[in-house]
Design a protein around this motif. Sequence first.
Motif, mmCIF file in Angstrom:
data_model
loop_
_atom_site.group_PDB
_atom_site.id
_atom_site.type_symbol
_atom_site.label_atom_id
_atom_site.label_comp_id
_atom_site.label_asym_id
_atom_site.label_seq_id
_atom_site.Cartn_x
_atom_site.Cartn_y
_atom_site.Cartn_z
ATOM 1 N N UNK A 142 0.838 -1.198 0.000
ATOM 2 C CA UNK A 142 0.000 0.000 0.000
ATOM 3 C C UNK A 142 0.874 1.250 0.000
ATOM 4 N N UNK A 143 1.877 1.256 0.877
ATOM 5 C CA UNK A 143 2.761 2.418 0.972
ATOM 6 C C UNK A 143 3.499 2.674 -0.322
ATOM 7 N N UNK A 144 3.884 1.605 -1.020
ATOM 8 C CA UNK A 144 4.666 1.751 -2.247
ATOM 9 C C UNK A 144 3.931 2.570 -3.298
ATOM 10 N N UNK A 145 2.608 2.508 -3.280
ATOM 11 C CA UNK A 145 1.826 3.281 -4.235
ATOM 12 C C UNK A 145 1.562 4.706 -3.801
ATOM 13 N N UNK A 146 2.043 5.072 -2.599
ATOM 14 C CA UNK A 146 1.706 6.393 -2.061
ATOM 15 C C UNK A 146 2.913 7.253 -1.710
#
Length: 312
Positions: free
Chosen positions: A142-146
Amino acid sequence: MTTRPRPTVPGTVPPTVPVTVLATGGTIACTTGADGTRTPTRTVADLLQDAALPATAVRDARDVLHLDSSTMTLGDLDSLLAEIAAAATQGPVVLTHGTDSMEETAMAVDRLIGGPVVLTGAQRPADDAAPDGPGNLRDALTAAGEVTAPVIVMGRARVPAYGARKVHTVADRAFDNPLPDAAPAPLTTTPPPLAGLRVDIVAAYQGGDATLVDAAVDAGAAGIVVAAFGSGNVGVLSPGVERALDRGIPVVICTRVPGGPVDLVYGGPGGGARLARRGVRSGGLLSPAQARMELLCELAVTRRDCPAGPRG
């Protein structure tokens, strides 16, 4: 100095851009043997299955290393950084990694690559009754996309890579970051090799002397980090530090104290103020381990761009 904002708190949705997942071993990949010891046995395919990730969330997944991160060499790190840099040209990267040396790899990734790279791992092995690895891996994707800069994701927290330090040996939230709201921009996005460079950490303590500082210099250290007393006093290490400076070897002063910055204000032969006048650098709020890695990265860039620079 160009700076970057800190990341927001974790979200709950899969990334909108497929992510490359690179695995290196660590506790997240460990299972417990008959003798009660833990070794990394799970592959990246196993980790993705355990985390129940949607197939559309992952572009590519591969095992790059398979080790306990406390055994990672600079040669291993060079290989890993090359893999991350190549994958980062295609989009966000998630890296599973042991927590022992995660803050060091995180600093190298931050200084030499930058961009949306997320490091994650686990405090409990994959065969634990309640493993934390699958949840951490989901949060990492999730973090990787943000995010727009390297972070560590553990225990529902996003910790900026620059300034990260491991603060607990077993708690789910293993990492914290005491730095203010921004970090410097990366030195480069094409990592030079670190292997062949030596930077040593020397601790200050009662009853010590400059022997270990001199030994580091004699062993070929291209830089030295001192884990100093208090706000940056090195005590009886001072003569060795000054001899290193006289030979053109950079010295960074950190503190062995868990909280608070380096402040080179004390006088006297072992005081930080005297050494600051001689040219030592303050590590600020960085841990000695991260300050060492930052100095290694700086020396590596100098060695690549100015071959007559640091010895190594």
